[in-house]
Design an enzyme around this catalytic site. Structure first.
Site, short mmCIF file in Angstrom:
data_model
loop_
_atom_site.label_atom_id
_atom_site.label_comp_id
_atom_site.label_asym_id
_atom_site.label_seq_id
_atom_site.Cartn_x
_atom_site.Cartn_y
_atom_site.Cartn_z
CD GLN A 1 1.01 4.60 -19.32
OE1 GLN A 1 1.52 3.94 -18.45
NE2 GLN A 1 0.67 5.85 -19.14
N GLY B 1 9.77 0.07 -14.43
CA GLY B 1 9.86 -0.16 -13.00
C GLY B 1 8.54 -0.72 -12.51
N GLY B 2 7.49 -0.02 -12.88
CA GLY B 2 6.16 -0.47 -12.48
C GLY B 2 5.14 0.00 -13.48
CG MET B 3 1.68 -0.80 -16.52
SD MET B 3 1.81 0.89 -17.20
CE MET B 3 0.08 1.32 -17.28
CD GLU B 4 0.02 3.65 -14.48
OE1 GLU B 4 1.15 3.13 -14.47
OE2 GLU B 4 -0.27 4.64 -15.18
CG ASN B 5 -1.37 -2.98 -15.75
OD1 ASN B 5 -1.66 -2.14 -16.60
ND2 ASN B 5 -0.28 -3.71 -15.81
CG HIS C 1 5.03 6.22 -9.29
ND1 HIS C 1 5.37 7.52 -9.58
CD2 HIS C 1 4.53 5.71 -10.45
CE1 HIS C 1 5.08 7.79 -10.84
NE2 HIS C 1 4.58 6.70 -11.39
CD GLU C 2 3.90 2.20 -10.98
OE1 GLU C 2 2.90 2.64 -11.59
OE2 GLU C 2 5.07 2.48 -11.33
CG HIS D 1 -0.21 5.87 -11.70
ND1 HIS D 1 -0.39 7.03 -12.41
CD2 HIS D 1 1.09 5.51 -11.89
CE1 HIS D 1 0.75 7.36 -13.00
NE2 HIS D 1 1.67 6.46 -12.70
CD GLU E 1 3.37 8.42 -15.04
OE1 GLU E 1 3.81 8.37 -13.87
OE2 GLU E 1 2.83 7.45 -15.61
CG ASP F 1 8.03 5.31 -25.74
OD1 ASP F 1 7.70 5.51 -24.55
OD2 ASP F 1 9.00 4.61 -26.08
CE1 TYR G 1 7.29 9.51 -16.41
CE2 TYR G 1 6.80 8.58 -14.26
CZ TYR G 1 6.85 8.45 -15.63
OH TYR G 1 6.45 7.29 -16.21
NE ARG H 1 13.11 0.28 -13.63
CZ ARG H 1 13.18 0.64 -12.35
NH1 ARG H 1 13.77 -0.16 -11.48
NH2 ARG H 1 12.65 1.77 -11.95
CE LYS I 1 15.54 4.18 -12.90
NZ LYS I 1 14.98 4.38 -11.56
N1 BES Z 1 2.78 4.45 -16.07
C1 BES Z 1 4.18 4.43 -15.86
C2 BES Z 1 4.92 3.57 -16.83
C3 BES Z 1 4.71 3.94 -18.29
C4 BES Z 1 4.68 5.25 -18.71
C5 BES Z 1 4.57 2.95 -19.22
C6 BES Z 1 4.48 5.55 -20.06
C7 BES Z 1 4.37 3.24 -20.57
C8 BES Z 1 4.33 4.56 -20.98
C9 BES Z 1 4.52 4.00 -14.44
O1 BES Z 1 3.62 4.45 -13.49
C10 BES Z 1 5.84 4.60 -14.06
O2 BES Z 1 5.92 5.80 -14.07
N2 BES Z 1 6.84 3.80 -13.76
C11 BES Z 1 8.15 4.25 -13.37
C12 BES Z 1 8.35 4.04 -11.90
C13 BES Z 1 8.23 5.18 -11.03
C14 BES Z 1 8.59 4.89 -9.59
C15 BES Z 1 8.60 6.53 -11.47
C16 BES Z 1 9.19 3.40 -14.05
O3 BES Z 1 8.81 2.42 -14.70
O4 BES Z 1 10.36 3.69 -13.96
ZN ZN Z 2 3.71 6.54 -13.21
#
Ligand code: BES
Ligand code: ZN
Length: 624
Positions: free
Chosen positions: A160, A286-290, A313-314, A317, A336, A391, A399, A572, A574
């Protein structure tokens, strides 16, 4: 950014541009929303299934092999147009092995190239032989030293939004759904996992997978390393490096309860297994919903389950995103915003209303801080991405503002009624890709048209198309944060860190305390906090991130070494973005940031690199 995609589309013939998603259950959709971020022309020739036969070489850092693509061809005269970026295309053949002509178009920096293949009249499939290169940005190759156990190298992919085209030649649009199967050879001793059903290993050791549900390309994912597995329930379990897996299993032991809570809310979990893999700390998210296998950062292993909303969260998804998918990246809030709303509902069901309220209050505080520094176009849920990379539009808005909109609908129309509407939404659009217009038409038909007074109070257009944040945010008091508020007041009145009672604080309470005290701190006060609470040495990355940002802001030297270590070990985005941003605010800080980044850059995923490159102006020139 030049959108060569548009030029290519014009040259190769009209593309179907419609906002409606008609779906024929057997053949898939016949029309597609206009996707600015793909060269594909799915209404003319479309990939329906991908069969991968790949080998991973950790030494040369390449994946090589073939992708056999099955096709639907509404327009038999049309060529097949794929997306590729950073791939070496070696050969294209029909299924009988005879060569097909192909052209790799001029590359666009963001979108890569169109790979146009001239099909024979009878072709219902083609085979692309290829290998990845060092510009295959989905892939992150880690040296053993970057893993927890430091014994074996590691590889993972991040698809993604538009990175799958850098490791698989396909139609890389979330509006085009595919099933897939894979055969993957890895170096001896390493395990391969994918976002699919695992079918075990062939006699030659190759790992086999199959995904029988149609998914968007960004959800094809792979990881390879020294992996162990621990079950949680019949259908849930944890993959991680051997030294990490038991702790991770304990932290995530409520996963099965979460799946059950989610099913109770919005209908059956349709993907068979739900496993998580905990990756090394350079994972950019943080995570990716594969599907079947959420990819997660180890930075959520706090030891007290305080960060498991990431799992909620994941998991969510699996409905919002994977089952019902944003058709284009303009509609990202459908993924999201729905997921944050759903995540909150799962957290409430499993951990109680107070936990959900606490997390929602912090999310809204974060959103307000973020929006106050954003350009207004970024505030819009149905975002305009013309001429931009997906991006570029990434922020807390899709979100939290997205979820706030759904919470507002819930508050106006009542939870029971809204739950029925959401369940129907997921059922009626299962395995489809949908646009914002489709959702708004559905919402109108199911709720708004039935109550003009409430519809007027809601004012959908203001939420979806306008910048800014409406005031109706449903932030209810959280007793755990009110307790922190009292400690912040005590601190402000006494300036005595010793007087603060932080007994039993969880992550979110620390975050709130530090954000609340931020403006009244200085280097000396930070020293007192540190002496009392040991914050520089905290293993909790969320707390460390706030603390280190404040240390930069207030020039608290006691955290210098930890800051450098944190920026080096963790990838990460974030966490890195706010820290580099804070450093950048002063000339000395910027110098420090550049020095650290020069050492750490090669340890980050391409996606994190892109963000920090832009922030700090990489490549650095002498003296500048
Ligand atoms: N799908 C997203 C990660 C993402 C978004 C990857 C856009 C590439 C492009 C994933 O579900 C997500 O939102 N992850 C958050 C964690 C969450 C608890 C809000 C993250 O990675 O911080
Ligand atoms: Zn997400």
């Amino acid at each position: 950014m030049k959108l060569l995609a548009v030029v290519t589309l014009a040259l190769l013939g009209a593309c179907v541009s419609t906002s409606r998603d008609h779906a024929d259950r057997r053949n898939g959709p016949t029309t597609f929303a206009m996707d600015l971020h793909s060269h594909a022309q799915p209404a003319r020739a479309r990939v329906t299934h991908v069969a991968l036969d790949l080998a991973i070489d950790m030494d040369s850092k390449t994946i090589a092999g073939s992708a056999t693509l099955s096709l639907a061809r509404p327009d038999r005269a049309a060529p097949l147009v794929l997306d590729v970026q950073g791939l070496a295309i070696e050969r294209v053949t029909g299924k009988d092995g005879s060569k097909r002509e192909f052209i790799v178009g001029a590359p666009d920096k963001s979108l890569g190239s169109a790979l146009t293949i001239l099909l024979a009249p009878a072709d219902d499939g083609i085979v692309v032989a290829y290998r990845t290169t060092d510009r295959s940005d989905a892939l992150q190759w880690l040296a053993a030293e970057q893993t927890a156990d430091k014994k074996q190298p590691f590889l993972f992919t991040q698809g993604q939004a538009i990175f799958t085209r850098t490791w698989i030649p396909l139609q890389d649009s979330p509006g085009v759904r595919i099933t897939y199967e894979a055969r993957v050879k890895a170096p001896k001793g390493l395990t391969v996992v994918m976002s699919a059903e695992q079918l075990g290993q062939d006699a030659d050791g190759a790992f086999r997978f199959r995904m029988t549900k149609p998914i968007p390309s960004y959800l094809v994912a792979l990881a390879c390393g020294d992996l162990a597995f621990r079950p949680i329930s019949e259908r849930c379990g944890i993959w991680a490096e051997p030294s990490v897996v038991d702790g991770a299993r304990k932290e995530f032991e409520d996963t099965e309860s979460m799946v059950q809570a989610a099913e109770k809310l919005f209908g059956p979990y349709r993907w068979g297994r739900y496993d998580l893999i905990v990756l090394p700390p350079s994972f950019p998210f943080g995570g990716m919903e594969n599907p079947c296998l959420t990819f997660a950062t180890p930075t959520v292993l706090a030891g007290d389950k305080s960060l498991v909303s990431l799992v909620a969260h994941e998991l969510a998804h699996s409905w919002s995103g994977n089952l019902v998918t944003n058709a284009t990246w303009r509609d990202f809030w459908l993924n999201e915003g729905f997921t944050v709303y759903f995540e909150q509902r799962i957290m409430e069901a499993v951990y109680g209303a107070e936990r959900a309220r606490m997390e929602w209050r912090l999310a809204i505080d974060d959103l307000k801080r973020e929006m106050s520094e954003q350009e207004p176009w970024l505030h819009v849920l149905h975002i305009d991405l013309a001429g931009k990379h997906p991006d570029d539009g990434f922020s807390g808005v899709p979100y939290t503002k997205g979820a706030a909109f759904l919470k507002r609908v819930e508050a106006l129309f009542g939870r029971e009624r809204f739950d029925r509407v959401l369940t129907k939404w997921f059922d009626a659009h299962a395995f489809q890709s949908v646009t914002t217009e489709t959702f708004l038409a559905f919402l109108d038909a199911e709720l708004l048209s039935k109550d003009a007074r409430l519809a007027k109070q809601l004012d959908v257009q203001r939420w979806i198309e306008q910048p800014g944040l409406p005031e109706e945010l449903n932030v209810l008091p959280s007793s755990s944060l009110e307790r922190v508020d009292r400690e912040i007041e005590r601190w402000k009145a006494t300036k005595d860190a010793g007087a603060i009672d932080a007994q039993g604080f969880v992550t979110q309470q620390w975050q709130h305390l530090l954000e609340g005290a931020a403006d009244t701190l200085d280097a000396r006060a930070m020293g007192l906090f540190d002496a009392r609470f040991g914050l520089t040495d905290t293993k909790n990355c969320e707390i460390a991130c706030v603390w280190l940002r404040l240390a930069v802001q207030h020039r608290y030297a006691g955290a210098d070494a930890r800051l450098e270590q944190f920026l080096t070990d963790i990838g990460r985005r974030k966490f890195l973005e706010p820290l580099y941003k804070e450093l950048k605010k002063t000339p000395e800080g910027l110098e420090r940031a550049k020095a650290i980044y020069t050492r750490a850059r090669s340890r980050y995923h391409a996606l994190t690199r892109d963000t920090v490159d832009e922030l700090l102006g990489w490549p650095f020139t002498k003296g500048g």
